[in-house]
Design a protein around this motif. Sequence first.
Motif, PDB file in Angstrom:
ATOM      1  N   THR A  90       0.830  -1.210   0.000  1.00 37.58           N
ATOM      2  CA  THR A  90       0.000   0.000   0.000  1.00 37.58           C
ATOM      3  C   THR A  90       0.859   1.253   0.000  1.00 37.58           C
ATOM      4  O   THR A  90       0.578   2.211  -0.720  1.00 37.58           O
ATOM      5  N   HIS A  93       2.123   3.180  -3.190  1.00 32.43           N
ATOM      6  CA  HIS A  93       1.190   3.939  -4.031  1.00 32.43           C
ATOM      7  C   HIS A  93       0.988   5.355  -3.510  1.00 32.43           C
ATOM      8  O   HIS A  93       1.001   5.597  -2.308  1.00 32.43           O
ATOM      9  N   GLN A  97      -3.559   7.546  -6.056  1.00 29.04           N
ATOM     10  CA  GLN A  97      -3.847   6.171  -6.445  1.00 29.04           C
ATOM     11  C   GLN A  97      -4.671   5.460  -5.379  1.00 29.04           C
ATOM     12  O   GLN A  97      -5.649   4.773  -5.695  1.00 29.04           O
ATOM     13  N   GLN A 148       6.258   6.891   0.917  1.00 28.46           N
ATOM     14  CA  GLN A 148       4.949   7.127   0.321  1.00 28.46           C
ATOM     15  C   GLN A 148       4.693   8.614   0.136  1.00 28.46           C
ATOM     16  O   GLN A 148       4.096   9.030  -0.862  1.00 28.46           O
TER      17      GLN A 148
END
Length: 159
Positions: A90, A93, A97, A148
């Motif tokens: 996760t 992204h 997204q 991220q």
Amino acid sequence: MRSRVLMLAGLSFAGVAAVAAFAQVNRSETADAIFLGVPVTAQEIAQGNELYAQNCASCHGPDLEGQPDWKRPLENGRMPAPPHDETGHTWHHSDNQLFTLTKLGISGVVPGYESDMPAFEGVLTDAEIRATLAYIKSTWPKRQYEYQAEVSDREGPKE
């Protein structure tokens, strides 16, 4: 006298270190909690925790651990729900997204791809989706959180 000064200095240092450690672990209380370029409050993250428990935990696990063998297709060819903690993908992204996948479901983003991931459009508001994703992000260790954030920064804000 000197030992008293050293003791007070040591206690002060320990207090500062404890506050810094708490802020590092619980980003929801700090100013760097961001989603889609907007600061996220501790209240929004708490709401996201509740929404995650109600809408996501049945597949992705109460502790964001995902389903067993999540990298291997099920007998029906679909993929199990991945973890949303640091062991999953996760955090690879961007915010955009993650938001789009949650709102439209994977099938809504990748035509023809069959997935058990539902679309939450009409189930959760955009603000609730943002809160849920902000909660997930708030649980990540510093390395994943910062990676991220860089991915999201490179992609730019959602229009």
